[in-house]
Design an enzyme around this catalytic site. Structure first.
Site, PDB file in Angstrom:
ATOM      1  N   LYS A 118      14.190 -37.227  21.314  1.00  0.00           N
ATOM      2  CA  LYS A 118      14.412 -35.844  21.008  1.00  0.00           C
ATOM      3  C   LYS A 118      15.845 -35.212  20.195  1.00  0.00           C
ATOM      4  O   LYS A 118      15.761 -34.236  19.755  1.00  0.00           O
ATOM      5  CB  LYS A 118      14.447 -35.254  22.418  1.00  0.00           C
ATOM      6  N   LYS A 159      17.907 -34.358  29.151  1.00  0.00           N
ATOM      7  CA  LYS A 159      16.494 -35.178  28.941  1.00  0.00           C
ATOM      8  C   LYS A 159      16.328 -36.017  28.651  1.00  0.00           C
ATOM      9  O   LYS A 159      17.810 -36.251  27.889  1.00  0.00           O
ATOM     10  CB  LYS A 159      16.152 -33.702  28.540  1.00  0.00           C
ATOM     11  N   GLY A 166       8.353 -34.287  32.150  1.00  0.00           N
ATOM     12  CA  GLY A 166       9.005 -33.889  33.060  1.00  0.00           C
ATOM     13  C   GLY A 166       9.899 -34.954  32.992  1.00  0.00           C
ATOM     14  O   GLY A 166      11.004 -34.685  34.119  1.00  0.00           O
ATOM     15  N   HIS A 209       8.054 -20.641  28.244  1.00  0.00           N
ATOM     16  CA  HIS A 209       7.238 -21.137  27.078  1.00  0.00           C
ATOM     17  C   HIS A 209       5.978 -20.933  26.234  1.00  0.00           C
ATOM     18  O   HIS A 209       4.887 -20.585  26.498  1.00  0.00           O
ATOM     19  CB  HIS A 209       7.065 -22.999  28.080  1.00  0.00           C
ATOM     20  N   HIS A 236       6.758 -29.513  35.000  1.00  0.00           N
ATOM     21  CA  HIS A 236       6.016 -29.678  33.149  1.00  0.00           C
ATOM     22  C   HIS A 236       5.022 -29.647  33.054  1.00  0.00           C
ATOM     23  O   HIS A 236       4.726 -29.919  31.730  1.00  0.00           O
ATOM     24  CB  HIS A 236       7.755 -30.376  32.882  1.00  0.00           C
ATOM     25  N   GLU A 276       7.493 -26.373  20.229  1.00  0.00           N
ATOM     26  CA  GLU A 276       7.618 -25.527  21.607  1.00  0.00           C
ATOM     27  C   GLU A 276       9.207 -24.598  21.265  1.00  0.00           C
ATOM     28  O   GLU A 276      10.039 -25.942  21.758  1.00  0.00           O
ATOM     29  CB  GLU A 276       7.602 -26.560  22.310  1.00  0.00           C
ATOM     30  N   ARG A 292       0.773 -33.263  16.558  1.00  0.00           N
ATOM     31  CA  ARG A 292      -0.960 -33.941  17.354  1.00  0.00           C
ATOM     32  C   ARG A 292      -1.287 -32.508  17.647  1.00  0.00           C
ATOM     33  O   ARG A 292      -0.508 -31.808  18.231  1.00  0.00           O
ATOM     34  CB  ARG A 292      -0.540 -35.309  17.944  1.00  0.00           C
ATOM     35  N   VAL A 295      -3.734 -29.846  23.928  1.00  0.00           N
ATOM     36  CA  VAL A 295      -4.707 -30.021  24.719  1.00  0.00           C
ATOM     37  C   VAL A 295      -5.723 -28.508  24.845  1.00  0.00           C
ATOM     38  O   VAL A 295      -6.348 -27.965  24.899  1.00  0.00           O
ATOM     39  CB  VAL A 295      -4.311 -30.308  26.174  1.00  0.00           C
ATOM     40  N   ARG A 338      -7.256 -25.294  32.904  1.00  0.00           N
ATOM     41  CA  ARG A 338      -7.419 -26.578  32.966  1.00  0.00           C
ATOM     42  C   ARG A 338      -8.088 -27.264  34.385  1.00  0.00           C
ATOM     43  O   ARG A 338      -7.628 -26.772  35.441  1.00  0.00           O
ATOM     44  CB  ARG A 338      -6.428 -27.551  32.724  1.00  0.00           C
TER      45      ARG A 338
END
Length: 449
Positions: A118, A159, A166, A209, A236, A276, A292, A295, A338
């Site tokens: 990160k 973080k 999360g 987000h 998250h 993001e 990648r 989803v 989902r």
């Protein structure tokens, strides 16, 4: 194009089936790998070949690099698609495949490493011209945490540098909370990722987000395919995603999209990726990049008509991108729900046998799922069993279609999150697109009527 001849799909569930379908459309032979618990999975049934790579625990099967490489050698697979999760962002895996002359359908190992940490990812993004959240420039330790927090301004978010989902994430709202937040975040990070390093950034109060889909050819050409709004989350974890975001206008969408595409050109990024952001008061703040397939990629496919798995395979084959930025047209609105095998209120996993399965249909409806009547959902893996994707000419039409489709979807024998979406579709805030990343958890905290 110089197609890859045989792809081993190093994953399971709906994403394995999704990749298999794309390969079949391109005339590419497929190999399914599976644990003993997934012998009856739909992608295993439909693949040209299948190889059992171990017992149910992921570490002994889907995360077992040596077994997967051996499966490639046994079957003659010349490429591997990792899907998402498992080994999809494992640079060591990409390196090992390369050493064996097997194509990794994804970014380079170097890009995975850069974006997998990160702190390095944030520094790289800033250097590439991507707006970032104000925060620490390196690792935060107990002895420097308070000083850094004062410089950033409270509240702050601690973080894990190697984190996700999360875990290893804590908020400190004042000076008295900093020491405990850092200590707890480090402990959680060490337990979850084997790395206790943490960093700190400004905590935004009510952000959305927003993520930008990008694809690059590795040669300096890259495009963006607009944004997805993934603000409806629990712990998250994304639950409901939309494309386009109800919060952005065309000018904002194209501006941030071009910033991200330009950054990928400079980086010479290869394959699909997602940049993001947290978005608040008209400003974007980079949080991470996923190297990648996501989803929620189907909603981008719905509004652009571009098959992202096809693009991944084209790029990995050396054929480049199929479209240029000026050829991309955004049409309509799409929403993904989902569907998890979980209690819709407590979210406790609900593995078991599906006694009745009926997927909805009609114009603008897509269901990505490896589930079927009689299928037994194993208790060893993520509880996602399917994704419901609905597309309409407008957001209003999309919502109307989703309401109808949710009433048609039947999954019996286990508990699922379908009732949650039936509640959300009738909520006025959702109808207005008026929500942030905290909205769903606040909603779920309310007593059930």
């Amino acid at each position: 194009m110089p197609l890859i001849s045989k792809v081993l799909i190093a994953n399971r569930g709906e994403i394995a089936l999704r990749v298999l379908r794309a390969c079949k459309e391109l005339g590419i032979a497929t190999v399914a790998v599976h644990s003993t618990a997934d012998a009856d999975a739909m992608h295993v049934r439909l693949a040209d070949e299948s190889v059992c790579i171990g017992p149910p625990p992921s570490r002994d099967s889907y995360l077992n690099i040596h077994q997967i490489v051996a499966a490639c050698e046994i079957t003659g697979a010349d490429a591997v698609h990792p899907g998402y999760g498992f080994l999809s962002e494992n640079a060591k895996f990409a390196d090992i495949l390369d050493a064996h002359g097997i194509t990794f359908i994804g970014p380079t190992a170097d890009h995975i490493r850069i974006m997998g940490d990160k702190i390095t990812a944030k520094e790289t993004a800033k250097a590439l011209g991507i707006p970032v959240v104000p925060g620490s420039t390196g690792e935060v330790r107990p002895e420097n945490a308070l000083e850094i927090a004062r410089e950033i301004g409270f509240p702050v978010l601690i973080k894990a540098t190697a984190g996700g989902g999360g875990r290893g994430m804590k908020v400190a709202r004042n000076e008295d909370e900093v020491e405990e937040a850092v200590s707890t975040a480090r402990s959680e990070a060490a337990a979850a990722f084997g790395n206790d390093a943490v960093y700190m950034e400004k905590y935004l109060g009510k952000p959305r987000h927003i993520e930008i889909q990008v694809v690059g050819d590795g040669e300096g050409n890259a495009i963006h395919l607009g944004e997805r709004d993934c603000s409806l989350q629990r712990r998250h974890q994304k639950v409901w995603e939309e494309a386009n975001s109800p919060a952005l206008n065309v000018e904002q969408r194209m501006k941030i999209g071009e910033i991200c595409a330009d950054a990928m050109r400079k980086l010479k990024y290869r394959g699909a990726g997602t940049v993001e952001f947290l978005y608040e008061n008209g400003e974007f703040y980079f949080i991470e990049m996923n190297t990648r397939l996501q989803v929620e990629h189907p909603i981008t496919e719905a509004i652009t008509g571009i098959d992202l798995v096809h693009e991944q395979i084209r790029v990995a084959s050396g054929a480049g991108l199929s479209v240029t930025q000026d050829e991309i047209v955004f049409q309509g609105h799409a929403i993904e729900c989902r569907i998890n095998a979980e209690d819709p209120r407590t979210f406790v996993p609900s593995p078991g046998t599906i006694t009745h399965f009926h997927a909805p249909g009609g114009l603008g409806v897509r269901v990505d799922s490896g589930a079927y009547q009689g299928y037994r959902i194993p208790p060893y893996y993520d509880s996602l069993i399917g994704k419901l994707i609905v597309h309409g000419r407008t957001r209003v039409e999309c919502m109307m279609r989703l309401r109808r489709v949710l009433d048609e979807f039947v999954i019996d024998g286990i508990k699922t999150t379908l009732p949650l979406f039936q509640d959300l579709i009738n909520n006025q805030d959702i109808a207005n697109g008026d929500y942030d990343i905290h909205w769903l958890e606040n909603y779920l905290a309310q007593p059930a009527e």
